[in-house]
Design an enzyme around this catalytic site. Structure first.
Site, mmCIF file in Angstrom:
data_model
loop_
_atom_site.group_PDB
_atom_site.id
_atom_site.type_symbol
_atom_site.label_atom_id
_atom_site.label_comp_id
_atom_site.label_asym_id
_atom_site.label_seq_id
_atom_site.Cartn_x
_atom_site.Cartn_y
_atom_site.Cartn_z
ATOM 1 C CG ASP A 153 10.586 -3.925 105.785
ATOM 2 O OD1 ASP A 153 10.383 -3.170 104.808
ATOM 3 O OD2 ASP A 153 10.814 -5.149 105.667
ATOM 4 C CB CYS A 169 15.239 -1.818 103.777
ATOM 5 S SG CYS A 169 13.587 -2.539 103.705
ATOM 6 C CG HIS A 193 17.205 -7.788 102.374
ATOM 7 N ND1 HIS A 193 18.086 -7.983 101.332
ATOM 8 C CD2 HIS A 193 16.475 -6.683 102.048
ATOM 9 C CE1 HIS A 193 17.890 -7.042 100.420
ATOM 10 N NE2 HIS A 193 16.927 -6.250 100.824
ATOM 11 N NE ARG A 215 15.084 -8.773 96.136
ATOM 12 C CZ ARG A 215 14.819 -7.513 96.501
ATOM 13 N NH1 ARG A 215 13.782 -6.881 95.991
ATOM 14 N NH2 ARG A 215 15.592 -6.887 97.364
ATOM 15 N NE ARG A 224 21.120 -3.433 99.548
ATOM 16 C CZ ARG A 224 20.015 -3.949 98.994
ATOM 17 N NH1 ARG A 224 18.844 -3.383 99.208
ATOM 18 N NH2 ARG A 224 20.071 -5.064 98.266
ATOM 19 C CD GLN A 248 18.373 -2.444 102.897
ATOM 20 O OE1 GLN A 248 17.994 -2.587 101.748
ATOM 21 N NE2 GLN A 248 18.817 -1.278 103.361
HETATM 22 N N1 NVA Z 1 10.320 -6.981 103.914
HETATM 23 C C1 NVA Z 1 10.311 -6.439 102.578
HETATM 24 C C2 NVA Z 1 11.663 -5.888 102.244
HETATM 25 C C3 NVA Z 1 11.752 -5.274 100.869
HETATM 26 C C4 NVA Z 1 13.137 -4.799 100.533
HETATM 27 C C5 NVA Z 1 9.914 -7.510 101.579
HETATM 28 O O1 NVA Z 1 10.384 -8.646 101.716
HETATM 29 O O2 NVA Z 1 9.116 -7.231 100.691
HETATM 30 N N1 CP Z 2 15.620 -2.505 99.978
HETATM 31 C C1 CP Z 2 15.562 -3.250 98.865
HETATM 32 O O1 CP Z 2 16.009 -4.384 98.842
HETATM 33 O O2 CP Z 2 15.017 -2.632 97.790
HETATM 34 P P1 CP Z 2 14.576 -3.314 96.417
HETATM 35 O O3 CP Z 2 13.398 -4.223 96.736
HETATM 36 O O4 CP Z 2 14.181 -2.162 95.547
HETATM 37 O O5 CP Z 2 15.715 -4.088 95.868
#
Ligand code: NVA
Ligand code: CP
Length: 306
Positions: A221, A261, A130, A103, A289, A133
């Site tokens: 989101d 998500c 992502h 990540r 997930r 997800q």
């Molecule tokens: N768009 C959000 C998704 C978090 C799971 C981010 O990248 O922070």
């Molecule tokens: N939706 C998601 O990816 O959650 P986290 O940021 O908690 O991993």
């Protein structure tokens, strides 16, 4: 299927449906106490440069349930945080582990890691994509609407990593996709090109009400993603009205489901009322997930599919 899962664009429609079927089986096995230790003795190295609750816990738990183990590695604890090249990290981890989940911010970093790794790399979220997800989201939609073909998804909010990946996943599965973003917050150009070339039913508008008409699935989101905290104030103004609320729900199909998500910001992209009314689906989505990622890991890292 390719060696890695770096973005939804990497998956064919067939790959997606095979993963979803395997994920359903994983869920069934877990609920019925049927052993499915297809990654016995294997290790997943998980690199995190951003916070996570769901991704970390579902990958770690998933590896354990598959008979393997997961290593939680933060950027700052690794030598990457002190400048060791990603190319060298890839080659080192390939000598110890059986898969890498990462990540981070730049999609290029994940692509480079995959290029230099001899083991599968799984994208656990970048600013562009992502995919894990979206596989969980598609799995959840199938559970509630039985099929994906012809089901209309409306995404309301930022044209971010979630939006980019949902467009690809939805269209590849034969869904209809409507996106509403404020001006200047549209999805990535590569994704808009994919949508155009794909030829499915896709629309991009600046009016959330228009996108929501007859939707079977509504998705949103956060307005400011991880790494965009400095812009949060400006975004608050720019995204006013891009909220899933009762007025938006009235445009949608009466049996429409709502996905998020998570983490969710109540009062911003979704009202507390709509969130709680659809909490069962949203937490099924979070649970899925686990099952979807186990299917991905079994497929990429296992000798056999589950
Ligand atoms: N768009 C959000 C998704 C978090 C799971 C981010 O990248 O922070
Ligand atoms: N939706 C998601 O990816 O959650 P986290 O940021 O908690 O991993």
């Amino acid at each position: 299927m390719k060696k890695d899962l770096l973005k939804m664009l990497d998956l064919s429609s067939e790959d997606i449906f095979e993963i979803l079927n395997s994920a359903d089986q994983m869920k069934y096995n877990l609920k019925h106490g049927i052993a499915h230790r297809v990654l016995e003795g294997k290790t997943l190295a998980m690199i995190f440069q951003k916070s996570s609750t769901r991704t970390r816990v579902s990958f770690e738990t998933g590896m354990y349930q598959l008979g393997g183990q997961a290593l939680f590695l933060t950027h700052n604890d690794l030598q990457i945080g002190r400048g060791e090249p990603i190319e060298d990290t890839a080659r080192v981890l390939s000598r110890y582990a059986n898969g890498i989940m990462i990540r981070t911010f730049a999609q290029e970093e994940v692509e480079t890691l995959a290029k230099w790794s001899t083991i599968p790399v799984i994208n656990g979220l970048t600013d562009f994509s992502h995919p894990c997800q979206i596989l969980a989201d598609l799995m959840t939609i199938r559970e509630y609407h039985t099929a994906l073909e012809g089901v209309k998804m409306a995404y309301i909010g930022d044209g971010n990593n979630m939006c980019n990946s949902l467009i690809v996943g939805a269209l590849k599965c034969g869904m209809k996709m409507a996106v509403a973003t404020p001006k200047g917050y549209e999805p990535h150009a590569d994704i808009l090109k994919f949508a155009k070339d794909h030829g499915g039913e896709f629309s991009l508008v600046n009016d959330p009400m228009e996108a929501a008409v007859s939707a079977d699935v509504l998705v949103t989101d956060v307005w400011a993603s991880m790494g965009q905290e400095d812009e949060a104030k400006k975004r608050m103004k720019d995204f006013a009205g891009f909220q899933i609320n009762n007025a938006i729900m009235q445009q949608a199909h009466s049996k429409a489901i709502v996905l998020h998500c998570l983490p969710a910001h109540r009062g911003e992209e979704i009202t507390a009322e709509v969130f709680e009314a659809h909490a069962d689906v949203i937490f099924d989505e979070a649970e899925n997930r686990l099952h979807a990622q186990k299917a991905v890991m079994a497929r990429l890292m296992g000798a056999q599919q589950a």
